[in-house]
Motif scaffolding. Structure first.
Motif, PDB file in Angstrom:
ATOM      1  N   VAL A  68       0.845  -1.188   0.000  1.00  0.00           N
ATOM      2  CA  VAL A  68       0.000   0.000   0.000  1.00  0.00           C
ATOM      3  C   VAL A  68       0.880   1.238   0.000  1.00  0.00           C
ATOM      4  CG1 VAL A  68      -1.854   1.273   1.139  1.00  0.00           C
ATOM      5  CG2 VAL A  68      -1.830  -1.219   1.230  1.00  0.00           C
ATOM      6  N   ILE A  69       0.553   2.168  -0.888  1.00  0.00           N
ATOM      7  CA  ILE A  69       1.256   3.450  -0.929  1.00  0.00           C
ATOM      8  C   ILE A  69       0.354   4.489  -0.279  1.00  0.00           C
ATOM      9  CG2 ILE A  69       2.301   5.222  -2.386  1.00  0.00           C
ATOM     10  CD1 ILE A  69       2.794   3.111  -4.513  1.00  0.00           C
ATOM     11  N   ILE A  70       0.867   5.114   0.773  1.00  0.00           N
ATOM     12  CA  ILE A  70       0.106   6.176   1.421  1.00  0.00           C
ATOM     13  C   ILE A  70       0.915   7.472   1.378  1.00  0.00           C
ATOM     14  CG2 ILE A  70      -1.079   4.540   2.952  1.00  0.00           C
ATOM     15  CD1 ILE A  70       0.645   5.608   5.272  1.00  0.00           C
ATOM     16  N   GLY A  71       0.279   8.556   1.785  1.00  0.00           N
ATOM     17  CA  GLY A  71       0.961   9.847   1.800  1.00  0.00           C
ATOM     18  C   GLY A  71      -0.040  10.957   1.561  1.00  0.00           C
ATOM     19  N   PRO A  72       0.289  12.162   2.002  1.00  0.00           N
ATOM     20  CA  PRO A  72      -0.641  13.287   1.830  1.00  0.00           C
ATOM     21  C   PRO A  72      -0.900  13.597   0.357  1.00  0.00           C
ATOM     22  CG  PRO A  72       1.348  13.966   3.048  1.00  0.00           C
ATOM     23  CD  PRO A  72       1.539  12.550   2.656  1.00  0.00           C
ATOM     24  N   ASN A  73      -1.926  14.378   0.094  1.00  0.00           N
ATOM     25  CA  ASN A  73      -2.213  14.801  -1.282  1.00  0.00           C
ATOM     26  C   ASN A  73      -0.996  15.479  -1.889  1.00  0.00           C
ATOM     27  OD1 ASN A  73      -4.818  13.893  -1.591  1.00  0.00           O
ATOM     28  ND2 ASN A  73      -5.720  15.743  -0.693  1.00  0.00           N
TER      29      ASN A  73
ATOM     30  N   ALA B 130       1.710  13.962  -2.797  1.00  0.00           N
ATOM     31  CA  ALA B 130       2.944  13.266  -2.429  1.00  0.00           C
ATOM     32  C   ALA B 130       3.614  12.577  -3.619  1.00  0.00           C
ATOM     33  CB  ALA B 130       2.660  12.246  -1.328  1.00  0.00           C
ATOM     34  N   GLY B 131       2.814  12.295  -4.674  1.00  0.00           N
ATOM     35  CA  GLY B 131       3.372  11.622  -5.850  1.00  0.00           C
ATOM     36  C   GLY B 131       2.861  10.204  -6.058  1.00  0.00           C
ATOM     37  N   LYS B 132       1.857   9.808  -5.274  1.00  0.00           N
ATOM     38  CA  LYS B 132       1.345   8.428  -5.333  1.00  0.00           C
ATOM     39  C   LYS B 132       0.790   8.075  -6.714  1.00  0.00           C
ATOM     40  CE  LYS B 132      -1.660   9.245  -2.034  1.00  0.00           C
ATOM     41  NZ  LYS B 132      -1.403  10.685  -1.793  1.00  0.00           N
ATOM     42  N   THR B 133      -0.107   8.921  -7.216  1.00  0.00           N
ATOM     43  CA  THR B 133      -0.715   8.662  -8.520  1.00  0.00           C
ATOM     44  C   THR B 133       0.343   8.677  -9.616  1.00  0.00           C
ATOM     45  OG1 THR B 133      -2.658   9.833  -7.709  1.00  0.00           O
ATOM     46  CG2 THR B 133      -2.578   9.380 -10.076  1.00  0.00           C
ATOM     47  N   THR B 134       1.270   9.604  -9.504  1.00  0.00           N
ATOM     48  CA  THR B 134       2.323   9.701 -10.523  1.00  0.00           C
ATOM     49  C   THR B 134       3.179   8.434 -10.558  1.00  0.00           C
ATOM     50  OG1 THR B 134       2.321  12.097 -10.200  1.00  0.00           O
ATOM     51  CG2 THR B 134       4.178  11.175 -11.400  1.00  0.00           C
TER      52      THR B 134
END
Ligand code: ADP
Length: 247
Positions: free
Chosen positions: A37-42, A44-48
């Motif tokens: 699971v990849i988490i992080g604030p808006n 952060a680069g997750k979607t990228t």
């Protein structure tokens, strides 16, 4: 070769948009049968990161090895053929088709077949559709038009449309967004069922759900990996606490 054991090896991955590094020197490794699971604030680069893996966005530098293939050198459609499936946040199911038909049209085309072979293929497709429908809790809804499904059932159907292509790596973007508590539980159950034959990467904000599914968590912050490990380890990491409390 130490990379051999990993399904996916992301190394020093970087992408700049007009000089802004949305993903900045990110490395992580996903095992066989792992739910990462990849988490992080808006922002952060997750979607990228997922866009880079599926070939939607081209890396500025770094590498993405999927088994023996370097995905940074492959087209988006070849990455799908190589066995990487992605589900976006909004369901892309066909409302006016039934559950059965939605699954059927997602069955991989393969080489064209004729006559008796077509007949055999139809039987094979039906068997697979029924098997997948069972997995996604829709075995009793095969003849229902997709538009009449609940929000959660639509999400499962879309997961089913990916599953029927039998990807080795499946990427899901906030799969339980908008789901009820019981639908979230069943989605966790669904992921545990399907992981036997593949690896999964999930972007998720719902921490209860993350605890239910994650083998390991990668925390992104400002394009970099801030922390990584079991949920238990990550949630007690002072750097992670600081980033989340600061929001
Ligand atoms: P997350 O999914 O963690 O919320 P994103 O990956 O969507 O974060 O975005 C990371 C950062 O990169 C954000 O600041 C976003 O504005 C920026 N970004 C993403 N895609 C592009 C793009 N195509 N062009 C310019 N900036 C982008």
């Amino acid at each position: 070769d130490p990379q051999k054991q990993f399904v996916l090896a992301v190394e020093a991955l970087t992408v700049s948009f007009d000089g802004f590094k949305a993903v900045n020197d990110v490395s992580f490794y996903v095992d066989e049968n792992e739910i990462r699971v990849i988490i992080g604030p808006n922002g952060a680069g997750k979607t990228t990161v997922l866009d880079l893996i599926c070939g939607r966005t081209r890396a500025t530098s770094g590498s993405i090895k999927f088994r023996d293939m370097d995905l940074t050198k492959m087209s988006e459609s070849n990455i799908v053929l190589a066995g990487v499936g992605r589900k976006f946040q909004n369901p892309s199911i066909y409302d006016d088709l039934t559950v059965f038909e939605n699954l059927e049209i997602s069955f991989p085309r393969g080489r064209s077949v004729f006559g008796a072979l077509t007949f055999r293929r139809d039987a094979e497709v039906r068997r697979r559709v029924e098997e997948i429908a069972e997995t996604i809790f829709l075995a009793d809804h095969l003849d229902e038009r997709a538009e009449f499904l609940s929000h959660g059932q639509k999400q499962w159907l879309e997961i089913g449309m990916l599953l029927i292509q039998d990807p080795d790596l499946m990427m899901l973007d906030e799969p339980v967004a908008g789901m009820s508590v019981s639908e979230r539980k069943k989605t966790a159950e669904l992921l545990h069922k399907i992981i036997k034959n593949r690896s999964v990467i999930v972007i998720e904000h719902d921490m209860k759900f993350v605890e239910d599914i994650a083998h390991r968590v990668t925390v992104l912050h400002q394009g970099k990996v801030l922390s990584e490990g079991s949920m238990d380890r990550v949630k007690h990491d002072p750097r992670v606490i600081e980033v989340y409390l600061g929001h």
